[in-house]
Design a protein around this motif. Structure first.
Motif, mmCIF file in Angstrom:
data_model
loop_
_atom_site.group_PDB
_atom_site.id
_atom_site.type_symbol
_atom_site.label_atom_id
_atom_site.label_comp_id
_atom_site.label_asym_id
_atom_site.label_seq_id
_atom_site.Cartn_x
_atom_site.Cartn_y
_atom_site.Cartn_z
ATOM 1 N N LEU A 23 -25.378 -42.084 67.855
ATOM 2 C CA LEU A 23 -24.262 -42.972 68.194
ATOM 3 C C LEU A 23 -22.922 -42.368 67.799
ATOM 4 O O LEU A 23 -21.932 -42.507 68.524
ATOM 5 C CB LEU A 23 -24.448 -44.342 67.545
ATOM 6 N N SER A 24 -22.877 -41.674 66.670
ATOM 7 C CA SER A 24 -21.648 -41.004 66.258
ATOM 8 C C SER A 24 -21.269 -39.904 67.244
ATOM 9 O O SER A 24 -20.101 -39.771 67.619
ATOM 10 C CB SER A 24 -21.807 -40.392 64.865
ATOM 11 N N ALA A 25 -22.244 -39.126 67.662
ATOM 12 C CA ALA A 25 -21.981 -38.050 68.625
ATOM 13 C C ALA A 25 -21.497 -38.622 69.956
ATOM 14 O O ALA A 25 -20.559 -38.084 70.564
ATOM 15 C CB ALA A 25 -23.240 -37.210 68.818
ATOM 16 N N ILE A 26 -22.107 -39.705 70.409
ATOM 17 C CA ILE A 26 -21.675 -40.337 71.661
ATOM 18 C C ILE A 26 -20.251 -40.857 71.530
ATOM 19 O O ILE A 26 -19.419 -40.689 72.441
ATOM 20 C CB ILE A 26 -22.640 -41.469 72.071
ATOM 21 N N SER A 27 -19.943 -41.458 70.400
ATOM 22 C CA SER A 27 -18.604 -41.985 70.171
ATOM 23 C C SER A 27 -17.557 -40.871 70.171
ATOM 24 O O SER A 27 -16.488 -41.009 70.782
ATOM 25 C CB SER A 27 -18.570 -42.746 68.849
ATOM 26 N N ILE A 28 -17.858 -39.772 69.506
ATOM 27 C CA ILE A 28 -16.937 -38.633 69.482
ATOM 28 C C ILE A 28 -16.783 -38.050 70.881
ATOM 29 O O ILE A 28 -15.669 -37.725 71.317
ATOM 30 C CB ILE A 28 -17.423 -37.567 68.482
ATOM 31 N N LEU A 29 -17.879 -37.928 71.613
ATOM 32 C CA LEU A 29 -17.835 -37.404 72.971
ATOM 33 C C LEU A 29 -16.987 -38.308 73.874
ATOM 34 O O LEU A 29 -16.160 -37.812 74.659
ATOM 35 C CB LEU A 29 -19.251 -37.271 73.532
ATOM 36 N N LEU A 30 -17.163 -39.610 73.765
ATOM 37 C CA LEU A 30 -16.343 -40.535 74.551
ATOM 38 C C LEU A 30 -14.868 -40.381 74.216
ATOM 39 O O LEU A 30 -14.015 -40.384 75.113
ATOM 40 C CB LEU A 30 -16.785 -41.977 74.316
ATOM 41 N N ASN A 37 -8.604 -36.927 79.502
ATOM 42 C CA ASN A 37 -8.440 -37.627 80.787
ATOM 43 C C ASN A 37 -9.574 -37.366 81.779
ATOM 44 O O ASN A 37 -9.371 -37.419 82.985
ATOM 45 C CB ASN A 37 -7.095 -37.286 81.424
ATOM 46 N N VAL A 38 -10.748 -37.095 81.285
ATOM 47 C CA VAL A 38 -11.915 -36.946 82.155
ATOM 48 C C VAL A 38 -12.470 -38.327 82.503
ATOM 49 O O VAL A 38 -12.865 -38.580 83.637
ATOM 50 C CB VAL A 38 -12.991 -36.068 81.478
ATOM 51 N N ILE A 39 -12.490 -39.216 81.519
ATOM 52 C CA ILE A 39 -12.923 -40.600 81.717
ATOM 53 C C ILE A 39 -11.873 -41.530 81.122
ATOM 54 O O ILE A 39 -10.969 -41.085 80.422
ATOM 55 C CB ILE A 39 -14.294 -40.895 81.057
ATOM 56 N N SER A 40 -12.030 -42.790 81.392
ATOM 57 C CA SER A 40 -11.189 -43.804 80.766
ATOM 58 C C SER A 40 -12.102 -44.744 79.988
ATOM 59 O O SER A 40 -12.981 -45.388 80.574
ATOM 60 C CB SER A 40 -10.411 -44.585 81.820
ATOM 61 N N VAL A 41 -11.890 -44.809 78.700
ATOM 62 C CA VAL A 41 -12.740 -45.656 77.861
ATOM 63 C C VAL A 41 -12.518 -47.133 78.175
ATOM 64 O O VAL A 41 -13.360 -47.965 77.876
ATOM 65 C CB VAL A 41 -12.504 -45.356 76.362
ATOM 66 N N SER A 42 -11.412 -47.452 78.808
ATOM 67 C CA SER A 42 -11.174 -48.852 79.168
ATOM 68 C C SER A 42 -11.900 -49.246 80.456
ATOM 69 O O SER A 42 -11.944 -50.427 80.792
ATOM 70 C CB SER A 42 -9.679 -49.114 79.312
ATOM 71 N N ALA A 43 -12.500 -48.284 81.154
ATOM 72 C CA ALA A 43 -13.284 -48.588 82.353
ATOM 73 C C ALA A 43 -14.626 -49.188 81.947
ATOM 74 O O ALA A 43 -15.128 -48.938 80.852
ATOM 75 C CB ALA A 43 -13.485 -47.324 83.182
ATOM 76 N N TRP A 44 -15.264 -49.921 82.872
ATOM 77 C CA TRP A 44 -16.431 -50.739 82.544
ATOM 78 C C TRP A 44 -17.576 -50.040 81.817
ATOM 79 O O TRP A 44 -17.894 -50.457 80.700
ATOM 80 C CB TRP A 44 -16.995 -51.433 83.776
ATOM 81 N N PRO A 45 -18.212 -49.038 82.332
ATOM 82 C CA PRO A 45 -19.410 -48.597 81.597
ATOM 83 C C PRO A 45 -19.070 -47.990 80.244
ATOM 84 O O PRO A 45 -19.792 -48.170 79.272
ATOM 85 C CB PRO A 45 -20.061 -47.568 82.525
ATOM 86 N N PHE A 46 -17.932 -47.303 80.177
ATOM 87 C CA PHE A 46 -17.567 -46.637 78.926
ATOM 88 C C PHE A 46 -17.055 -47.624 77.889
ATOM 89 O O PHE A 46 -17.289 -47.466 76.699
ATOM 90 C CB PHE A 46 -16.534 -45.544 79.203
ATOM 91 N N SER A 47 -16.364 -48.661 78.333
ATOM 92 C CA SER A 47 -15.882 -49.670 77.386
ATOM 93 C C SER A 47 -17.048 -50.431 76.765
ATOM 94 O O SER A 47 -17.038 -50.750 75.576
ATOM 95 C CB SER A 47 -14.908 -50.631 78.055
ATOM 96 N N PHE A 48 -18.070 -50.707 77.574
ATOM 97 C CA PHE A 48 -19.255 -51.396 77.054
ATOM 98 C C PHE A 48 -19.968 -50.533 76.011
ATOM 99 O O PHE A 48 -20.356 -51.022 74.948
ATOM 100 C CB PHE A 48 -20.208 -51.743 78.202
ATOM 101 N N ILE A 49 -20.136 -49.258 76.306
ATOM 102 C CA ILE A 49 -20.791 -48.331 75.368
ATOM 103 C C ILE A 49 -19.975 -48.230 74.090
ATOM 104 O O ILE A 49 -20.518 -48.320 72.978
ATOM 105 C CB ILE A 49 -20.983 -46.952 76.017
ATOM 106 N N ASP A 50 -18.655 -48.071 74.238
ATOM 107 C CA ASP A 50 -17.775 -47.925 73.078
ATOM 108 C C ASP A 50 -17.794 -49.180 72.206
ATOM 109 O O ASP A 50 -17.911 -49.098 70.986
ATOM 110 C CB ASP A 50 -16.359 -47.621 73.552
ATOM 111 N N ARG A 51 -17.715 -50.336 72.819
ATOM 112 C CA ARG A 51 -17.741 -51.599 72.054
ATOM 113 C C ARG A 51 -19.090 -51.824 71.386
ATOM 114 O O ARG A 51 -19.163 -52.329 70.266
ATOM 115 C CB ARG A 51 -17.410 -52.791 72.958
#
Length: 82
Positions: A23-30, A37-51
Motif C-alpha cells: 500500500l505504501s508503494a502504491i501510494s508513492i507511485l500514485l 501529470n501522467v494521472i490525476s489523483v482527483s479522477a475517479w479510480p485513482f481518488s478511490f484507491i488513494d482514499r
C-alpha cells in the motif's frame, strides 16, 4: 489438530507488513504519477484507491495509538506523530 498460536500470529504479522509495504508503494507511485501529470489523483479510480489507502493507514494509526502503553508520558512528543 492443534494450531500453534505463535505461528498464526507470526503469519498474520507477515501478511500485515507485506500489505503495508504494498500500500505504501502504491501510494508513492500514485503521488509520483500525479506530480508528473501522467494521472490525476482527483479522477475517479485513482481518488478511490488513494482514499482507501488513506483510510487504511488512518485506522492503523489510531489502533496502534490507543493500543500503545505510556502514550501520554512520552519523553519525546514527536514519537506520537512518527
Amino acid at each position: 489438530m492443534k494450531v500453534n498460536n505463535n505461528k498464526v500470529v507470526g503469519v498474520v504479522k507477515k501478511i500485515y507488513y507485506v500489505a503495508v509495504l504494498i500500500l505504501s508503494a502504491i501510494s508513492i507511485l500514485l503521488a509520483l504519477l500525479d506530480i508528473s501529470n501522467v494521472i490525476s489523483v482527483s479522477a475517479w479510480p485513482f481518488s478511490f484507491i488513494d482514499r482507501s489507502i488513506l483510510i487504511f493507514f488512518w485506522i492503523d494509526y489510531l489502533f496502534r495509538f490507543f493500543k500503545a502503553d505510556n502514550k501520554k508520558n512520552s519523553s519525546k512528543p514527536i514519537s506520537l506523530i512518527c
